[in-house]
Design a protein around this motif. Structure first.
Motif, PDB file in Angstrom:
ATOM      1  N   GLU A  99       0.821  -1.205   0.000  1.00  0.00           N
ATOM      2  CA  GLU A  99       0.000   0.000   0.000  1.00  0.00           C
ATOM      3  C   GLU A  99       0.858   1.261   0.000  1.00  0.00           C
ATOM      4  OE1 GLU A  99      -3.198   0.058   2.806  1.00  0.00           O
ATOM      5  OE2 GLU A  99      -3.465  -2.102   2.700  1.00  0.00           O
ATOM      6  N   ARG A 103       0.879   4.275  -2.925  1.00  0.00           N
ATOM      7  CA  ARG A 103       0.746   5.710  -2.687  1.00  0.00           C
ATOM      8  C   ARG A 103       1.918   6.474  -3.304  1.00  0.00           C
ATOM      9  NH1 ARG A 103      -1.572   3.962   2.278  1.00  0.00           N
ATOM     10  NH2 ARG A 103       0.467   3.824   3.269  1.00  0.00           N
ATOM     11  N   VAL A 149      -9.013   8.353  -5.336  1.00  0.00           N
ATOM     12  CA  VAL A 149      -9.123   8.416  -3.876  1.00  0.00           C
ATOM     13  C   VAL A 149      -8.380   9.643  -3.356  1.00  0.00           C
ATOM     14  CG1 VAL A 149      -8.446   7.292  -1.731  1.00  0.00           C
ATOM     15  CG2 VAL A 149      -9.455   5.940  -3.568  1.00  0.00           C
ATOM     16  N   TYR A 174     -13.243   5.700  -1.562  1.00  0.00           N
ATOM     17  CA  TYR A 174     -12.738   6.198  -0.287  1.00  0.00           C
ATOM     18  C   TYR A 174     -11.389   5.582   0.102  1.00  0.00           C
ATOM     19  CZ  TYR A 174     -16.790   8.963   1.070  1.00  0.00           C
ATOM     20  OH  TYR A 174     -17.756   9.940   1.136  1.00  0.00           O
ATOM     21  N   ARG A 175     -11.194   4.317  -0.178  1.00  0.00           N
ATOM     22  CA  ARG A 175      -9.963   3.688   0.273  1.00  0.00           C
ATOM     23  C   ARG A 175      -9.663   2.474  -0.589  1.00  0.00           C
ATOM     24  NH1 ARG A 175      -8.326   2.950   5.619  1.00  0.00           N
ATOM     25  NH2 ARG A 175      -9.367   4.941   6.045  1.00  0.00           N
ATOM     26  N   LEU A 177      -7.489  -1.066  -0.290  1.00  0.00           N
ATOM     27  CA  LEU A 177      -6.853  -1.903   0.718  1.00  0.00           C
ATOM     28  C   LEU A 177      -6.253  -3.147   0.082  1.00  0.00           C
ATOM     29  CD1 LEU A 177      -9.851  -0.840   1.937  1.00  0.00           C
ATOM     30  CD2 LEU A 177      -8.820  -1.729   4.018  1.00  0.00           C
ATOM     31  N   GLU A 222     -11.761  -1.029   7.435  1.00  0.00           N
ATOM     32  CA  GLU A 222     -11.087  -2.330   7.403  1.00  0.00           C
ATOM     33  C   GLU A 222     -12.013  -3.447   7.851  1.00  0.00           C
ATOM     34  OE1 GLU A 222      -7.297  -4.598   9.495  1.00  0.00           O
ATOM     35  OE2 GLU A 222      -7.274  -2.417   9.294  1.00  0.00           O
TER      36      GLU A 222
END
Length: 323
Positions: A99, A103, A149, A174-175, A177, A222
């Protein structure tokens, strides 16, 4: 760009390319005087770059490590190498790093020239990280969603369900994972007006808009994705109480197989899903621990049926005679 700014950037690139430079060497490279080099070094220091100076034979100017990470200048080939490395790391399944790599890659991809992007795509298309049979997400899907995002804009996604049905979904992302070597998107589904989780390897294309959206209060992201992955997509779901501490059970139950939560110091609650309750019963039997069925009641009948079958299993008379 002024000559002073251009020269400062060139000086920074030189300092990053070699361990130590003397004043005269830098002056020759920049076509300025040694005095001008000293002034440019002072400007870099004011901007937060820790330029060190050492005297004597072998001394000179050197870019040191500071307390904060300053902006980094990369050449074309260096940018390609960094981006390829980040893409491989993002798809490697390395816990935590994947992750972070995504980014960093998203930030880098935003400023890459088109020709550099094409080089990176060509290279990563010829490389593969082997992590097992788990399907992987397309790099362009990962990057497009990560950018959406970051920017808080709506997306249109060409999504394929597990039964093969494909449809366009309009989402507020939004996210992203990474969970058990798969990538998931947590988003607000505009058609269904609810939170949804999507596997990225089932996305064929992503189109980010320029339309921003107001942030909604989110549940525990999560926990919501874990629940959706472990028992959300299955026709059969079960909840049981296991007479072992959470720490012991979590070591023996894969993350994708069930969700667990403590129920006091000596027990935990397990929630799992499957196409058939018998497979859930078999996994519970492998634990060898006391189990209390909470839901559904049919699971208790399935467990009893397996016990009756196990009690009836015996050796054939021929095998017993041979022994």
């Amino acid at each position: 760009m002024s000559d002073v700014t251009r020269r400062a950037l060139r000086l920074l690139a030189l300092l990053q390319s070699r361990t130590v430079w003397t004043g005269p060497e830098l002056a020759e490279e920049l076509a300025v005087t040694v005095r001008t080099v000293r002034r440019d070094v002072d400007r870099l220091r004011e901007l937060g770059y820790p330029v060190l100076t050492s005297a004597g034979h072998g001394g000179g100017y050197q870019l040191g490590a500071g307390q904060a990470l300053p902006p980094l200048l990369l050449g074309v080939q260096e940018a390609v190498a960094v981006a390829v490395g980040l893409r491989l790391t993002a798809s490697s399944g390395i816990d935590g790093l994947d992750e972070d790599a995504l980014r960093a890659l998203t930030s880098l991809d935003r400023i890459l020239p088109p020709q550099v992007r094409s080089q990176i795509s060509a290279l990563t298309g010829a490389l593969q990280v082997v992590t097992g049979p788990t399907p992987s997400a397309r790099p362009e899907v990962l990057l497009a969603l990560a950018g959406a995002v970051r920017d808080g804009v709506r997306v249109r996604v060409d999504h394929e369900r597990i039964d093969g049905y494909r449809a366009e979904r309009r989402l507020e992302p939004y996210r992203i994972l990474s969970f058990e070597r798969r990538w998931y998107l947590f988003a607000w589904d505009l058609e269904r007006e609810d939170w949804r989780s999507f596997r990225l390897d089932r996305m064929h294309a992503v189109h980010a808009s320029t339309l921003t959206f107001p942030r909604r209060p989110t549940p525990d992201i999560e926990a919501t994705v874990r629940a959706a992955v472990t028992h959300g997509p299955y026709p059969q779901a079960a909840t049981v109480r296991i007479g072992l501490p959470l720490e012991q059970v979590s070591e023996r139950i894969p993350g994708r197989a069930a969700t667990l939560e403590a129920d006091g110091p000596d027990a935990c609650i397990l929630r799992a899903g499957d196409d058939d309750l018998r497979w859930i019963a078999v996994r519970l039997a492998q634990l060898g621990a006391p189990v209390e069925v909470i839901d559904p009641p049919e699971l208790l009948d399935v467990i009893r049926g397996i016990g009756e079958w196990a009690s009836a299993v015996g050796r054939s008379e021929d095998q017993q005679g041979e022994r």
